[in-house]
Design a protein around this motif. Sequence first.
Motif, PDB file in Angstrom:
ATOM      1  N   ARG A 147      54.690  58.065  64.837  1.00  0.00           N
ATOM      2  CA  ARG A 147      53.306  58.207  65.285  1.00  0.00           C
ATOM      3  C   ARG A 147      52.280  57.514  64.394  1.00  0.00           C
ATOM      4  N   THR A 148      52.737  56.732  63.430  1.00  0.00           N
ATOM      5  CA  THR A 148      51.806  56.049  62.540  1.00  0.00           C
ATOM      6  C   THR A 148      52.212  54.588  62.384  1.00  0.00           C
ATOM      7  N   GLN A 149      51.254  53.709  62.574  1.00  0.00           N
ATOM      8  CA  GLN A 149      51.488  52.276  62.446  1.00  0.00           C
ATOM      9  C   GLN A 149      50.415  51.672  61.549  1.00  0.00           C
ATOM     10  N   VAL A 150      50.834  50.766  60.678  1.00  0.00           N
ATOM     11  CA  VAL A 150      49.928  50.086  59.754  1.00  0.00           C
ATOM     12  C   VAL A 150      50.057  48.579  59.971  1.00  0.00           C
ATOM     13  N   SER A 151      48.918  47.883  59.986  1.00  0.00           N
ATOM     14  CA  SER A 151      48.935  46.430  60.126  1.00  0.00           C
ATOM     15  C   SER A 151      47.852  45.830  59.246  1.00  0.00           C
ATOM     16  N   ILE A 152      48.201  44.772  58.521  1.00  0.00           N
ATOM     17  CA  ILE A 152      47.264  44.134  57.607  1.00  0.00           C
ATOM     18  C   ILE A 152      47.540  42.636  57.595  1.00  0.00           C
ATOM     19  N   ALA A 153      46.481  41.819  57.479  1.00  0.00           N
ATOM     20  CA  ALA A 153      46.642  40.366  57.473  1.00  0.00           C
ATOM     21  C   ALA A 153      45.669  39.731  56.487  1.00  0.00           C
ATOM     22  N   PRO A 154      46.071  39.573  55.209  1.00  0.00           N
ATOM     23  CA  PRO A 154      45.218  38.858  54.261  1.00  0.00           C
ATOM     24  C   PRO A 154      45.231  37.356  54.548  1.00  0.00           C
ATOM     25  N   VAL A 155      44.073  36.726  54.362  1.00  0.00           N
ATOM     26  CA  VAL A 155      43.921  35.286  54.589  1.00  0.00           C
ATOM     27  C   VAL A 155      43.264  34.679  53.358  1.00  0.00           C
ATOM     28  N   TRP A 156      43.825  33.564  52.910  1.00  0.00           N
ATOM     29  CA  TRP A 156      43.241  32.818  51.789  1.00  0.00           C
ATOM     30  C   TRP A 156      43.016  31.389  52.256  1.00  0.00           C
ATOM     31  N   GLN A 157      41.773  30.906  52.118  1.00  0.00           N
ATOM     32  CA  GLN A 157      41.439  29.572  52.602  1.00  0.00           C
ATOM     33  C   GLN A 157      40.603  28.859  51.558  1.00  0.00           C
ATOM     34  N   ILE A 158      41.021  27.643  51.182  1.00  0.00           N
ATOM     35  CA  ILE A 158      40.295  26.861  50.179  1.00  0.00           C
ATOM     36  C   ILE A 158      39.886  25.524  50.798  1.00  0.00           C
ATOM     37  N   PHE A 159      38.683  25.060  50.430  1.00  0.00           N
ATOM     38  CA  PHE A 159      38.098  23.866  51.032  1.00  0.00           C
ATOM     39  C   PHE A 159      37.909  22.780  49.978  1.00  0.00           C
ATOM     40  N   ARG A 160      37.956  21.537  50.448  1.00  0.00           N
ATOM     41  CA  ARG A 160      37.672  20.365  49.623  1.00  0.00           C
ATOM     42  C   ARG A 160      36.881  19.372  50.465  1.00  0.00           C
ATOM     43  N   GLY A 161      36.187  18.482  49.796  1.00  0.00           N
ATOM     44  CA  GLY A 161      35.416  17.468  50.507  1.00  0.00           C
ATOM     45  C   GLY A 161      33.947  17.824  50.552  1.00  0.00           C
ATOM     46  N   ASP A 162      33.288  17.517  51.674  1.00  0.00           N
ATOM     47  CA  ASP A 162      31.867  17.816  51.834  1.00  0.00           C
ATOM     48  C   ASP A 162      31.721  19.285  52.228  1.00  0.00           C
ATOM     49  N   THR A 163      31.499  20.120  51.242  1.00  0.00           N
ATOM     50  CA  THR A 163      31.523  21.565  51.467  1.00  0.00           C
ATOM     51  C   THR A 163      30.123  22.162  51.638  1.00  0.00           C
ATOM     52  N   ARG A 164      29.209  21.357  52.136  1.00  0.00           N
ATOM     53  CA  ARG A 164      27.893  21.861  52.516  1.00  0.00           C
ATOM     54  C   ARG A 164      27.537  21.265  53.877  1.00  0.00           C
ATOM     55  N   ILE A 165      27.068  22.118  54.792  1.00  0.00           N
ATOM     56  CA  ILE A 165      26.615  21.667  56.100  1.00  0.00           C
ATOM     57  C   ILE A 165      25.127  21.358  56.009  1.00  0.00           C
ATOM     58  N   GLN A 166      24.771  20.107  56.206  1.00  0.00           N
ATOM     59  CA  GLN A 166      23.365  19.723  56.188  1.00  0.00           C
ATOM     60  C   GLN A 166      22.739  20.083  57.535  1.00  0.00           C
ATOM     61  N   LEU A 167      21.711  20.920  57.516  1.00  0.00           N
ATOM     62  CA  LEU A 167      21.108  21.364  58.763  1.00  0.00           C
ATOM     63  C   LEU A 167      20.512  20.216  59.568  1.00  0.00           C
ATOM     64  N   ARG A 168      20.122  19.156  58.908  1.00  0.00           N
ATOM     65  CA  ARG A 168      19.569  18.014  59.651  1.00  0.00           C
ATOM     66  C   ARG A 168      20.615  17.375  60.562  1.00  0.00           C
ATOM     67  N   ASP A 169      21.907  17.615  60.276  1.00  0.00           N
ATOM     68  CA  ASP A 169      22.968  17.041  61.105  1.00  0.00           C
ATOM     69  C   ASP A 169      23.214  17.839  62.378  1.00  0.00           C
ATOM     70  N   VAL A 170      22.725  19.073  62.433  1.00  0.00           N
ATOM     71  CA  VAL A 170      23.007  19.918  63.597  1.00  0.00           C
ATOM     72  C   VAL A 170      21.746  20.376  64.318  1.00  0.00           C
ATOM     73  N   LEU A 171      20.580  20.048  63.751  1.00  0.00           N
ATOM     74  CA  LEU A 171      19.320  20.431  64.376  1.00  0.00           C
ATOM     75  C   LEU A 171      18.599  19.191  64.907  1.00  0.00           C
ATOM     76  N   PRO A 172      17.731  19.354  65.901  1.00  0.00           N
ATOM     77  CA  PRO A 172      17.027  18.203  66.479  1.00  0.00           C
ATOM     78  C   PRO A 172      16.030  17.597  65.510  1.00  0.00           C
ATOM     79  N   ALA A 173      15.589  16.383  65.844  1.00  0.00           N
ATOM     80  CA  ALA A 173      14.733  15.616  64.933  1.00  0.00           C
ATOM     81  C   ALA A 173      13.401  16.302  64.665  1.00  0.00           C
ATOM     82  N   PHE A 174      12.861  17.050  65.643  1.00  0.00           N
ATOM     83  CA  PHE A 174      11.538  17.645  65.430  1.00  0.00           C
ATOM     84  C   PHE A 174      11.564  18.745  64.368  1.00  0.00           C
TER      85      PHE A 174
END
Length: 392
Positions: free
Chosen positions: A70-97
């Motif tokens: 009558r008892t169930q346990v579930s767990i999922a750890p995730v580890w993710q590492i990034f390299r390269g351009d690790t900042r999103i420039q808002l000017r690239d995703v927002l309109p010119a105005f």
Amino acid sequence: MARNFLRLRRAGILLVVLIVGVVPLAHAQTSARIHGYLEHQYSVSYAEGNWTHLDYDRVRADVSARAGKRTQVSIAPVWQIFRGDTRIQLRDVLPAFLDAFADTLSLPIEDQLFLNHAYIKLRPGPFDITVGKQYLAWGAGLVFNPTELFRPKNALEPGYEREGIGALTLAMQLGPLSDVLVGFVPDGGLAESGKLLRVRHHIKGFDTSLLLAVLEEQPLTVGLQLFAPDRQQRVTVGGDITGTLLGLGAWLEATWSDMDTVDWVELTAGTNYTVGNGTLLMAEAHYNGRGGRGAPYTAGQWAGSLSGVLRTINEWTFYGAVLHPIDQYQLWNVGLATLVSGDGSAVLVPSLAYAFAENVDLLFNGLVYAGEDGKAFGGERLGAFLRARVYF
């Protein structure tokens, strides 16, 4: 140097979780099961005349075990590492105005160590009680789910895994394909936390559900205040129905929501069909009463789109896809999907997938945007990624 130290520290924490918590559990419980994957992805994108790239490694371990019947346990750890351009420039995703604002801000992409889900399920009687970080993902929609209130899909890759949410749910089976679920999602104080009721039933070949939810949500802001504190109560009523109609798979999903200053309707309708040669055809239309009727959109609508509060920035969005197996064993599959906004802009998503052995997948996805700057999928933007995943 500090960044490398943080990566090592996070890796150490993950190893502690796996060795101290998981490995003894696997040896102590004959019903315990451990599996997971290693995923590597390299992506490139073009926007505002500039090329950027991003590379990551992602490791996920899924552990499940039973303690008695009558008892169930579930767990999922995730580890993710990034390299390269690790900042999103808002000017690239927002309109010119909005350049005057966007040129001054960027969003960091940080290494992550988190639990995708972690819950305990108890069955003291006719009920299932689940506590912890769990999946509250419902709805019949392929890409857009109006009844999905907590973790909306990525419309550019709707089939990719999503993260759970901390909640307490109580479910009771009413029949083979019928159940009722009551949920509580802690968020702030007791009054501000989410409460929901969902009833599911099978009627003459159709799966149906009804949903009632009360939660707090940030309204669309006047300006680009992505994390404004003035949340409001939202009441949502809706449901979905899915089945087969005239030989086609068909689904309909809808909600009506009311907040202090606005109320709106969301609606999704879709269909799919498999041709004799194995080709899968899919189509879906989504109406979002909170979206704008066309460009130019307000700064608040762009803020809502970036933060995920606004599912689609335009009222209407259409999705179509075709997936075709190249070989008789369906190891190779080629696909083409498209999202078309009601403002006339669109994005094409070509893909090529290859599965070999039993535990290795390769996927190539492209992104081609078509539309004027300031529209939902506008601007001169391109993108692509190559992903490899090995399961263990």
